[in-house]
Design an enzyme around this catalytic site. Structure first.
Site, PDB file in Angstrom:
ATOM      1  N   ARG A   1     -15.211   3.413  -4.971  1.00  0.00           N
ATOM      2  CA  ARG A   1     -16.203   2.336  -4.946  1.00  0.00           C
ATOM      3  C   ARG A   1     -17.458   2.701  -4.162  1.00  0.00           C
ATOM      4  O   ARG A   1     -18.511   2.126  -4.376  1.00  0.00           O
ATOM      5  CB  ARG A   1     -15.606   1.112  -4.225  1.00  0.00           C
ATOM      6  CG  ARG A   1     -14.663   0.296  -4.996  1.00  0.00           C
ATOM      7  CD  ARG A   1     -15.390  -0.880  -5.607  1.00  0.00           C
ATOM      8  NE  ARG A   1     -14.602  -1.442  -6.679  1.00  0.00           N
ATOM      9  CZ  ARG A   1     -13.937  -2.585  -6.611  1.00  0.00           C
ATOM     10  NH1 ARG A   1     -13.991  -3.300  -5.514  1.00  0.00           N
ATOM     11  NH2 ARG A   1     -13.256  -3.013  -7.638  1.00  0.00           N
TER      12      ARG A   1
ATOM     13  N   LYS B   1       0.163 -18.558   0.661  1.00  0.00           N
ATOM     14  CA  LYS B   1       0.719 -17.275   0.235  1.00  0.00           C
ATOM     15  C   LYS B   1       2.200 -17.249   0.608  1.00  0.00           C
ATOM     16  O   LYS B   1       2.567 -17.618   1.717  1.00  0.00           O
ATOM     17  CB  LYS B   1      -0.065 -16.142   0.916  1.00  0.00           C
ATOM     18  CG  LYS B   1       0.126 -14.799   0.275  1.00  0.00           C
ATOM     19  CD  LYS B   1      -0.963 -13.820   0.688  1.00  0.00           C
ATOM     20  CE  LYS B   1      -0.664 -12.437   0.121  1.00  0.00           C
ATOM     21  NZ  LYS B   1      -1.756 -11.494   0.347  1.00  0.00           N
TER      22      LYS B   1
ATOM     23  N   GLU C   1     -15.703  -1.707   0.591  1.00  0.00           N
ATOM     24  CA  GLU C   1     -15.714  -0.270   0.847  1.00  0.00           C
ATOM     25  C   GLU C   1     -17.138   0.269   1.017  1.00  0.00           C
ATOM     26  O   GLU C   1     -17.404   1.124   1.867  1.00  0.00           O
ATOM     27  CB  GLU C   1     -15.000   0.481  -0.282  1.00  0.00           C
ATOM     28  CG  GLU C   1     -13.480   0.314  -0.297  1.00  0.00           C
ATOM     29  CD  GLU C   1     -13.001  -1.014  -0.869  1.00  0.00           C
ATOM     30  OE1 GLU C   1     -13.821  -1.752  -1.462  1.00  0.00           O
ATOM     31  OE2 GLU C   1     -11.790  -1.324  -0.731  1.00  0.00           O
TER      32      GLU C   1
HETATM   33  C1  TPP Z   1     -11.196  -2.288  -3.980  1.00  0.00           C
HETATM   34  C2  TPP Z   1      -9.889  -2.657  -3.345  1.00  0.00           C
HETATM   35  N1  TPP Z   1      -9.755  -2.588  -2.006  1.00  0.00           N
HETATM   36  C3  TPP Z   1      -8.583  -2.907  -1.434  1.00  0.00           C
HETATM   37  C4  TPP Z   1      -7.521  -3.315  -2.191  1.00  0.00           C
HETATM   38  C5  TPP Z   1      -6.174  -3.593  -1.541  1.00  0.00           C
HETATM   39  N2  TPP Z   1      -5.788  -4.993  -1.676  1.00  0.00           N
HETATM   40  C6  TPP Z   1      -4.924  -5.414  -2.617  1.00  0.00           C
HETATM   41  S1  TPP Z   1      -4.636  -7.039  -2.556  1.00  0.00           S
HETATM   42  C7  TPP Z   1      -5.656  -7.214  -1.254  1.00  0.00           C
HETATM   43  C8  TPP Z   1      -5.849  -8.578  -0.649  1.00  0.00           C
HETATM   44  C9  TPP Z   1      -6.373  -9.525  -1.643  1.00  0.00           C
HETATM   45  O1  TPP Z   1      -6.514 -10.772  -1.038  1.00  0.00           O
HETATM   46  P1  TPP Z   1      -6.763 -12.025  -1.932  1.00  0.00           P
HETATM   47  O2  TPP Z   1      -7.756 -11.697  -2.982  1.00  0.00           O
HETATM   48  O3  TPP Z   1      -7.096 -13.155  -1.041  1.00  0.00           O
HETATM   49  O4  TPP Z   1      -5.391 -12.257  -2.674  1.00  0.00           O
HETATM   50  P2  TPP Z   1      -3.999 -12.738  -2.029  1.00  0.00           P
HETATM   51  O5  TPP Z   1      -3.166 -11.497  -1.868  1.00  0.00           O
HETATM   52  O6  TPP Z   1      -4.260 -13.420  -0.736  1.00  0.00           O
HETATM   53  O7  TPP Z   1      -3.423 -13.650  -3.038  1.00  0.00           O
HETATM   54  C10 TPP Z   1      -6.209  -6.002  -0.864  1.00  0.00           C
HETATM   55  C11 TPP Z   1      -7.110  -5.801   0.289  1.00  0.00           C
HETATM   56  C12 TPP Z   1      -7.701  -3.367  -3.575  1.00  0.00           C
HETATM   57  N3  TPP Z   1      -6.710  -3.729  -4.399  1.00  0.00           N
HETATM   58  N4  TPP Z   1      -8.882  -3.045  -4.125  1.00  0.00           N
END
Ligand code: TPP
Length: 642
Positions: free
Chosen positions: A405, A288, A377
Site C-alpha cells: 500500500r 465484536k 500504511e
Molecule cells: C491494509 C490492511 N492493513 C491491516 C490489515 C489487518 N487487519 C485485518 S482486520 C483489521 C481490523 C479491522 O477492524 P474493523 O474494520 O473495525 O473490523 P472488525 O474486526 O472490528 O470487525 C486489521 C487491522 C488488513 N487486513 N489490511
C-alpha cells in the site's frame, strides 16, 4: 470435522431459502448461525470475533437484498463467515482456510455472492462505488450496492478517498459502518472518538431508532416529501449532535446509530433504506465477539484465537517440555525495547498491528515513543519519514503484503531523501492460512530496485537482533529487515547484540559441485536438506546471502569461481527476487553457471500451512534435496575439499 447445523440453518442453502422464513424466525436463524460459527471455528481455527459481531447484519442483509444481483461488498472479509454459510458454503465451511479448502475471505472465483476479493482493508467503499456507477451507466436503476466496513477499516485514507468521491456521484450506494469500537486492537484516532461521541450522546440515542424510520417513511412519499424530510433530518441531527455530521459533510445521508444486534429492526431499516436513492451511510453499533462471552471480554485475543475448547474457552497451545524458539515478531518486540533503552532516538510505529507485530510491548513500556497510527500504511511510512527528518530513528513495522500500500511513500518520502527509517517487514514469505492476499511474496523484488535501500533478511533470531542493532546506527539510510510469520529456530535467542557489516553474507558450509544460496529463515530448510544430503553422499555448499542489496560481491565471486552449479532459495517471488539478483550479478561479471531459482513461482499461491506451501512452490527441504541430487555428484566424504 462436520458439525450439524440447527433446524432452520439446515434448510438454508442460499439466501432464497432464508427469504422463505418469517421475520419472527430470523432471531432463531441468527442464534443457529452464531452457534455454527462457534462450533466450526473452535475445531478448525480462523477469524472469530468479527463474524460473531455481524451475524444479525448478515442475516438481515441477505433477507432484504436480492443477492447476488444486488452487490454486497465486505470490507477485509474476515467477518464474512456468516455470509459464506448462508451462500452455498455451509457444508464446506469446515474446509475454511485449510489447504485446498475454501478461502477465509470472500473471493470472486469461489462464489457469485462474493462480489469483490478482499483480505486487505478499506477497499469496500471504492469497490461498491465502482459497481454502483457501472449499474447507473448500464441503466440498472433497481440494483443495490452495499459496502460493510468496520470502524477500524474506516480509518484508512482509501476509505476517505472513496467517501469523498461517492458523495458527488449520484449513485445507489449504501455504506454500512459496523462500529464495534475495535480494530484488531482497540481502534485509535479522532474518528473513533467522534463515533463514540455519537453513540453515547444521550439525546441522540433517545431518538436514534425513530429518526431513521420516520424520515425514510416520509422521503419515500415523493420528491417534495423527500426534500422536506432532508431538511428536518438535517436540523434534528444538527441540534442533537451540536456539530455537523461528519459523513454528511461528504454528501452522504447519515442514518443511525442503530443497534446492530436487533435483527428485526435491521430488517425494517434496510428495507426503508432500499427505497432512498443516492449515497447513504447506516451507522450500526455492534459488539465484536457477540454471543461468546470470553470473546466479548477480550476482543483482541479472540480476533483469531486458533483452536479452542468452546465450552471452557481454553485456547489450545502445543505443549512442550523443552524451551521453544520464540516467534520472530516477539524477537522484534523485545529487541526494539532493548535498543530503545540505549538509543533515545529510536521510535516504534505500526499501522494497526500492535499485537500482530508485538510493538504493543513497546507501547506499554514507552508510550511516548511507540505509535499505533490506525490502518494507515501510507501515513505510517510518511510519519516515520517526518520523524527521521528530525534526527530520530523510526522502526516502522509493517506486514510485507500491507507495505504494498505504501510503495510510493517508501520511494518518495524515504528513499529519495535517504532518511534513516528502518522498515521491519513482518509476515514476509508465504504466511499460511490467510492466503494470497496476505503472502509477503514481493518485498525482496519491490525493495531491491529502489536506490539508497539496504534490503536484508535474517536467517534466525540472533541475526534479526543483530540486523536491528545494525540498522539503528547513525546514517544508515533506509533499511529493510524482512522476516516471516511464526517461530524461529533458537530457544536461546537473547544473545549479546553486535553489528553486521552492511552487504556482507556468510558461508554456512563448504561443499562440492553445487552451491546453495539462500536468504532468510528458509535457509534453515537448506540446513535440513544439507544434513540429509550429506548422509547420502552429496555435499552442497551453503551460503546465507543475508543482503539482497547491497549484494556481497566478494562472496559471489567466490561462489562463481568455485561452483558451476548454483541453486538459489528464497521465501519470496522468483521474478525479480534474490535469485534474479544473483543472475544479474553473474551476467554483469561474465560468469557462466547453471543456476536454478527456487521460490514462489509467477502465480498467486492459495492458502495452506507454510510447509505445505513451501512444498507446493518447490522450496522445502525435500525439493532442495531432489534438486541437489539432480545437479550434484555422489561422493565419498573423504574426497571433499575443506
Ligand atoms: C491494509 C490492511 N492493513 C491491516 C490489515 C489487518 N487487519 C485485518 S482486520 C483489521 C481490523 C479491522 O477492524 P474493523 O474494520 O473495525 O473490523 P472488525 O474486526 O472490528 O470487525 C486489521 C487491522 C488488513 N487486513 N489490511
Amino acid at each position: 470435522m462436520q458439525v450439524t447445523p440447527g433446524d432452520l440453518l439446515q434448510k438454508i442453502n442460499y439466501p432464497s431459502d432464508l427469504k422463505q422464513l418469517t421475520e419472527d424466525q430470523l432471531e432463531q436463524v441468527c442464534q443457529e448461525l452464531r452457534q455454527y460459527i462457534i462450533d466450526v471455528v473452535s475445531v478448525n481455527g480462523g477469524h472469530f470475533a468479527a463474524s460473531l459481531g455481524v451475524v444479525e447484519l448478515t442475516v438481515a442483509l441477505h433477507y432484504i437484498l436480492n443477492t447476488p444481483y444486488d452487490q454486497l461488498v465486505w470490507d477485509v472479509g474476515h467477518q464474512a463467515y456468516g455470509h459464506k454459510i448462508l451462500t452455498g458454503r455451509r457444508d464446506n465451511f469446515h474446509t475454511n482456510r485449510v489447504y485446498k479448502g475454501i478461502s477465509g475471505f470472500p473471493k470472486r472465483t469461489e462464489s457469485e455472492y462474493d462480489t469483490f476479493g478482499v483480505g486487505h482493508s478499506s477497499t469496500s467503499v471504492s469497490a461498491a462505488l465502482g459497481m454502483a456507477v457501472a449499474s447507473r451507466y448500464k441503466g440498472e436503476t433497481d440494483r443495490q450496492h452495499v459496502a460493510v466496513i468496520g470502524d477500524g477499516a474506516m480509518t484508512a485514507g482509501l476509505a476517505f478517498e472513496a467517501l469523498n468521491h461517492a458523495g458527488i456521484e449520484n449513485s445507489n450506494i449504501l455504506v454500512i459502518l459496523n462500529d464495534n469500537n475495535m480494530s484488531i486492537d482497540p481502534n485509535v484516532g479522532g474518528l473513533k472518538q467522534y463515533l463514540t461521541d455519537i453513540t453515547t450522546s444521550k439525546p441522540y440515542n433517545r431518538f436514534r431508532d425513530d429518526i431513521a424510520t420516520v424520515l425514510t417513511k416520509i422521503s419515500s412519499m415523493g420528491p417534495d416529501a423527500f426534500k422536506i424530510a432532508k431538511k428536518i433530518e438535517k436540523s434534528i441531527k444538527g441540534t442533537l449532535l451540536k456539530k455537523s455530521n461528519f459523513f454528511e459533510a461528504f454528501q452522504f445521508r447519515y442514518f443511525g446509530p442503530i443497534d446492530g444486534h436487533d435483527v428485526k429492526h435491521l430488517v425494517k431499516v434496510l428495507r426503508d433504506l432500499r427505497d432512498i436513492p443516492g449515497p447513504k451511510l447506516l451507522h450500526c453499533v455492534t459488539v465484536k465477539g457477540k454471543g461468546y462471552a470470553l470473546a466479548e471480554k477480550d476482543q483482541t485475543k479472540w480476533h483469531a484465537p486458533g483452536l479452542f475448547d468452546k465450552i471452557t474457552g481454553e485456547i489450545k497451545k502445543s505443549k512442550s517440555e523443552k524451551p521453544q524458539p520464540p516467534k520472530y515478531q516477539d524477537v522484534f518486540g523485545h529487541t526494539i525495547i532493548e535498543l530503545a533503552e540505549q538509543n533515545p532516538k529510536i521510535m516504534g510505529i505500526t499501522p494497526a498491528m500492535p499485537s500482530g507485530c508485538s510493538l504493543n510491548l513497546m507501547m506499554k513500556a514507552m508510550p511516548d515513543r511507540a505509535f499505533d497510527v490506525g490502518i494507515a500504511e501510507q501515513h505510517a511510512v510518511t510519519f516515520s519519514a517526518g520523524l527521521a527528518t528530525q534526527g530520530l530513528i523510526p522502526f516502522c513495522n509493517i506486514y510485507s503484503s500491507f507495505m504494498q500500500r505504501a510503495y510510493d511513500q517508501v520511494i518518495h518520502d524515504v528513499a529519495i531523501q535517504k532518511l534513516n527509517v528502518v522498515f521491519c517487514l513482518d509476515r514476509a514469505g508465504v504466511v499460511g492460512a490467510d492466503g494470497p492476499t496476505h503472502h509477503g511474496a514481493y518485498d525482496l523484488a519491490y525493495m531491491r530496485c529502489i536506490p539508497n535501500m539496504v534490503v536484508s533478511s535474517p536467517m534466525n533470531e540472533e541475526e534479526l537482533r543483530n540486523l536491528m542493532y545494525t540498522a539503528q546506527q547513525d546514517d544508515m539510510g533506509p533499511f529493510v529487515i524482512r522476516y516471516p510469520r511464526g517461530n524461529g529456530v533458537m530457544p536461546d535467542w537473547q544473545r549479546p547484540l553486535k553489528a553486521i557489516p552492511v552487504g556482507k553474507g556468510r558461508k554456512i558450509s563448504d561443499g562440492e559441485d553445487v552451491a546453495i544460496l539462500s536468504i532468510g529463515p528458509i535457509g534453515n530448510e537448506v540446513v535440513k536438506a544439507s544434513a540429509e544430503l550429506n548422509s547420502e553422499g552429496f555435499y552442497p555448499a551453503h551460503y546465507d546471502i543475508r543482503f539482497v542489496k547491497p549484494l556481497d560481491e566478494n562472496l559471489l565471486h567466490e561462489v562463481f569461481k568455485k561452483y558451476s552449479k548454483v541453486i538459489t532459495v528464497e521465501d519470496g517471488c522468483i521474478e525479480g527476487g534474490m535469485g534474479s539478483a544473483i543472475l544479474e550479478f553473474m551476467a554483469d561479471n561474465n560468469y557462466s553457471a547453471e543456476v536454478v531459482r527456487l521460490g514462489i513461482p509467477d502465480e498467486f499461491i492459495e492458502h495452506g500451512e507454510q510447509p505445505e506451501l513451501w512444498a507446493e512452490c518447490g522450496y522445502d527441504a525435500n525439493t532442495i534435496i531432489e534438486q541437489v541430487k539432480k545437479m550434484g555428484i555422489k561422493r565419498n566424504a573423504h574426497t571433499i575439499a575443506s
